[in-house]
Scaffold this motif. Structure first.
Motif, mmCIF file in Angstrom:
data_model
loop_
_atom_site.group_PDB
_atom_site.id
_atom_site.type_symbol
_atom_site.label_atom_id
_atom_site.label_comp_id
_atom_site.label_asym_id
_atom_site.label_seq_id
_atom_site.Cartn_x
_atom_site.Cartn_y
_atom_site.Cartn_z
ATOM 1 N N TYR A 14 0.646 -1.087 -0.106
ATOM 2 C CA TYR A 14 -0.302 0.018 -0.184
ATOM 3 C C TYR A 14 0.866 1.292 0.273
ATOM 4 C CZ TYR A 14 -4.045 -3.336 0.656
ATOM 5 O OH TYR A 14 -5.084 -4.404 0.351
ATOM 6 N N SER A 15 2.027 1.201 0.911
ATOM 7 C CA SER A 15 2.602 2.612 0.264
ATOM 8 C C SER A 15 3.389 3.043 -0.480
ATOM 9 C CB SER A 15 3.899 2.083 1.558
ATOM 10 O OG SER A 15 3.457 2.557 2.878
ATOM 11 N N LEU A 16 4.652 2.015 -1.266
ATOM 12 C CA LEU A 16 4.558 1.594 -2.830
ATOM 13 C C LEU A 16 3.843 2.269 -3.798
ATOM 14 C CD1 LEU A 16 6.965 -1.632 -2.762
ATOM 15 C CD2 LEU A 16 7.383 0.669 -2.392
ATOM 16 N N ASN A 17 2.916 1.652 -3.289
ATOM 17 C CA ASN A 17 1.274 1.766 -4.267
ATOM 18 C C ASN A 17 0.525 3.487 -4.374
ATOM 19 O OD1 ASN A 17 -0.932 1.609 -6.494
ATOM 20 N ND2 ASN A 17 -2.200 1.863 -4.554
ATOM 21 N N ARG A 18 0.730 4.273 -3.236
ATOM 22 C CA ARG A 18 0.688 5.620 -2.569
ATOM 23 C C ARG A 18 1.478 5.859 -3.308
ATOM 24 N NH1 ARG A 18 1.615 5.520 2.884
ATOM 25 N NH2 ARG A 18 3.705 6.422 1.910
ATOM 26 N N ASP A 19 2.315 5.894 -2.706
ATOM 27 C CA ASP A 19 3.904 6.801 -3.425
ATOM 28 C C ASP A 19 4.005 6.863 -5.122
ATOM 29 O OD1 ASP A 19 4.783 6.902 -0.519
ATOM 30 O OD2 ASP A 19 6.510 5.682 -0.203
ATOM 31 N N ALA A 20 3.753 5.881 -5.135
ATOM 32 C CA ALA A 20 4.150 5.849 -7.085
ATOM 33 C C ALA A 20 2.609 6.474 -7.516
ATOM 34 C CB ALA A 20 3.536 4.598 -6.869
ATOM 35 N N LYS A 21 1.603 6.462 -6.669
ATOM 36 C CA LYS A 21 0.579 7.589 -7.250
ATOM 37 C C LYS A 21 1.004 9.019 -7.012
ATOM 38 C CE LYS A 21 -3.593 4.137 -6.497
ATOM 39 N NZ LYS A 21 -4.504 4.144 -5.754
ATOM 40 N N ARG A 22 1.891 8.913 -6.139
ATOM 41 C CA ARG A 22 1.795 10.760 -5.634
ATOM 42 C C ARG A 22 3.020 10.630 -6.745
ATOM 43 N NH1 ARG A 22 2.614 10.075 0.592
ATOM 44 N NH2 ARG A 22 0.499 10.523 0.853
ATOM 45 N N ARG A 23 3.994 9.979 -7.169
ATOM 46 C CA ARG A 23 5.458 10.403 -8.430
ATOM 47 C C ARG A 23 4.486 10.777 -9.907
ATOM 48 N NH1 ARG A 23 10.720 8.370 -7.980
ATOM 49 N NH2 ARG A 23 10.331 8.756 -6.101
ATOM 50 N N LEU A 24 3.934 9.521 -9.772
ATOM 51 C CA LEU A 24 3.232 9.919 -11.200
ATOM 52 C C LEU A 24 1.953 11.086 -11.564
ATOM 53 C CD1 LEU A 24 1.102 5.955 -11.652
ATOM 54 C CD2 LEU A 24 2.851 6.971 -13.349
ATOM 55 N N SER A 25 0.927 11.758 -10.604
ATOM 56 C CA SER A 25 0.648 13.140 -10.379
ATOM 57 C C SER A 25 1.818 13.909 -10.691
ATOM 58 C CB SER A 25 -0.151 13.208 -9.629
ATOM 59 O OG SER A 25 -0.794 11.916 -9.100
ATOM 60 N N ALA A 26 2.697 13.903 -9.884
ATOM 61 C CA ALA A 26 3.595 14.997 -10.399
ATOM 62 C C ALA A 26 4.616 14.651 -12.150
ATOM 63 C CB ALA A 26 4.802 14.736 -9.413
ATOM 64 N N ILE A 27 4.877 13.764 -12.247
ATOM 65 C CA ILE A 27 4.852 13.841 -13.534
ATOM 66 C C ILE A 27 4.483 13.903 -14.445
ATOM 67 C CG2 ILE A 27 5.610 11.214 -15.022
ATOM 68 C CD1 ILE A 27 6.849 9.765 -13.086
#
Length: 196
Positions: free
Chosen positions: A179-192
């Motif tokens: 869940y942490s990896l998924n959350r961090d990935a979503k945040r990074r995707l939003s920024a990208i």
């Protein structure tokens, strides 16, 4: 299988080691290593290695199906036993304890191999699905830019449809970790995606 059981001395750049049959085996070594830092194994461990080393290797080979992996695993088991010898000798049955260490290490290696193969298969399946998808928003290109573990979490959950438990098992981490990896990935995707 030659298992090195003892380093006797280091002089003039050559260390003297002994294999399971007690034959001296010279190896290259740094000349500046003092003799007192050489490895000294307990006699009981050396005896165990000589009497049961082949059986340990055969068991590991039978389970793993790979001679090199079996040899490396058995070497690691004996190194772990040497490092924790004080604990080993306190056990009710030293031989039983040592065998249990071997069996547990083999089982762990099998789980890791299975997990790795499962994750590789999932990633190959995802790559096949991924390549057929198109995204005008650049989402799929952004996903490819994620760090490896975040990429894996996103693929397992959102592309392959794994639930958190199944993704955690495939990745060898806790559900919270997924869940942490998924959350961090979503945040990074939003920024990208916001930068594009």
């Amino acid at each position: 299988m030659d298992v090195i059981v003892q380093v006797d001395e280091v002089q003039e750049g050559v260390a003297n080691q002994f294999d399971m049959e007690g034959r001296q085996v010279p190896i290259e070594g740094p000349a500046d290593v003092p003799a007192e830092t050489s490895l000294r194994l307990p006699r009981e461990l050396i005896k165990l290695m000589r009497t049961h080393g082949q059986a340990y290797w055969e068991y590991a080979f039978l389970k793993l199906g790979d001679a090199d992996a079996a040899e490396e695993l058995v070497d690691d088991v004996f190194a772990d036993l040497a490092a924790h010898w004080g604990i080993a000798v306190q056990q009710e049955s030293l031989k039983h304890f040592c065998w249990k260490v071997l069996a547990t290490t083999v089982d762990t290696a099998l789980v890791e191999r299975h997990r790795s193969k499962m994750l590789d298969r999932a990633m190959q399946e995802a790559r096949g699905r991924f390549d057929t998808l198109e995204s005008p928003s650049g989402l799929f290109d952004a996903i490819k830019q994620l760090p490896k573990r975040q990429y894996q979490a996103i693929i397992l959950i959102h592309v392959l449809g794994y639930d958190g438990r199944k993704a955690a098992k495939a990745m060898g981490i806790s559900e919270c970790g997924v869940y942490s990896l998924n959350r961090d990935a979503k945040r990074r995707l939003s920024a990208i995606l916001a930068m594009e």
